[in-house]
Design an enzyme around this catalytic site. Sequence first.
Site: not given
Length: 671
Positions: A366-367, A370
């Site tokens: 998820h990170e 980003h």
Amino acid sequence: MDVPLWGWLVFLGVVAVCFAVDLMLGHRGDEPVSFREAAAWSAVWAGIGLAFTAVVGWLGGGMAAGEYVAGFLIEKSLSVDNVFVFAMLFAYFGVPAVAQHRVLLYGVLGALVLRGAFIAGGASLLATFHWAIYILGALLVATGVRMALHSGGDVHPERNPVLRLLRRVVPMRDEYDGRRFWSRGAATPLLGVLVVVATTDVLFAVDSVPAVFAVTRDTFIVFAANAFSVLGLRPMYFLLAGALERFGKLKYGLAAVLVFVGAKMLLADVVHLSVWVSLLIITTILGLSVLVSVRFATPSRPERKLAMRFPVPIRLHPSVLIAVGLVTVLLAAVVLPRGVPGRSGASYAVAAVLGALLFFASVLAHELAHAVIARRSGVPVRQVTLWALGGVADLGTEPPTPGAQFRIAGVGPLVSAGIGALLVGAALLTGGLPAAVLAWIGMTNLALAAFNLLPGAPLDGGRLVSAVVWWRTGDRSRATLVAARAGRGVGLLLLVAGAANAVFGSLSGGIWLMIVGWFLTSTATMEATRARVTGALHGVLVRDVMSPAEAAPGWFTVDAFLERVAVPSRQGVFALLGFDGSPSGVVSLPQLTGVPADDRAGVRAIAVGTPVAALATTAPDEPADRLAERLGAAGVVLVVSDGTVVGLITANEVARAVQLASLRRTEVAAR
């Protein structure tokens, strides 16, 4: 285990013989203990401690043997923390290398006697008052959290009350006399060091002994685990003292173990884990922390943060190890037994460990999403940090356009939703424990994607709201404030929902909702404050905000620093110099005055201050608009020019600069 009196006497005799062997054969002569010698004796005592498992199994059966192994492993692991402290104590007192092994041996021998009394008292307390288990469990959880968050290094042996009493009643010399504790009618400093070592080890027992009680209530097993763990502490010190920096992350694993066993005690009446499951979880946590320590150690710079070699630097907050332990316990004790009943405890434990690692891998994905989109949008990424409740991508600058911000914020929930759907689909195609693990992780990822889309900062949904408002109004600061206010609203709603759930539904679920709501409310409030500061200081330089300052010698004692620097000045925070003339940290007036008056002549200012590694630094000509987020936990930014401290910035300087900027804007508007 029902060990008769003669069994206790035989065991104590064996322990006494082991200590005698360690004293007479473990090290002979006046030469410092070599690495090879320390490694050999460490292996000998560890082998004897593990071999005693056979004796326990013969007396009490397989379950008792498992409890002993788990207790011995906990005590042996936590004793590594003693090594860190002993190294600092010997450095503080300047103990000669030839005398260190004797101090350690007698120190741990005295501590073992005191631990025996502590264990007997703890066993009686738990047998008489069942509620005491909750107190000990809470103590272990609090100790684990403190160990994870505590930076370490600030040991103050001069404050030891037993040492201060000894100095008052016993005449003491100022110089060492070889390995002697007493010389020419007075005690040498070696006796004082021995007292500090023994009492320090007893303080460690306050944490470690309750941890063993979480595995077993058998007094004999608890004492045996303690005895064999401290028996090998002397050679372990010489084995690890020269390589402590290579195990800098081990304390986080120890913290996770303490949180795990503390949670096990708190949930003893609800969750029942077999000793073999507990043993597997403990070894997994410790193995991961050792692997991380060795893999990412940097001997020349032990203060360096953990950073994996990815295109984007990835760092793990200490709370991740604790969270891995908690997720593992949740899966092994609750989720998997309910979803797939009838399997062995070892099967649940293995599946739980793999599931916890897979879950945090999905959080990392998820990170990283980003970070990847941020880089493609021209935004530099300093690092990605994982922590207990998720993660954060630290962007070097703000996104250049509303569209870039929208893409960067939206990709995280999209990836979590994709992973969740993929894992749930895989669970439908499999069966048994793998299906249960995949289904739980998949549903959790879907829930995290939905949660992150809530329209309030600091969640991804708040970033999306900010991007839309920025696109519609053209005002970035206003957009950030709108998202922050929305985040506070979402947090307050979760607080109310959590309170209602705690009263009318599930107490644990309600408390969890309230914790998340409090986190969102406080974080959104900080983000709103940061947005106001950033907007107010736009176009302002650091030199216009800082208070001019000159660094003072950090090697001054607290007495001398107060007299020569603090009292003549009107400052509350002071920059410190190292011996080489470079900045070494800062110290505040409360830190200085917090040292007891009797100890100020022997404590240096840098020992009670904040080291430079924990501070942010900046240059006078840099923009000041990001100062609010750089103050950090220390609350101070050092302003350095050409290696020299020229100023300090605290929250007071930032607040004053914001007020002046607001005043100037008001005057301009009035014209």
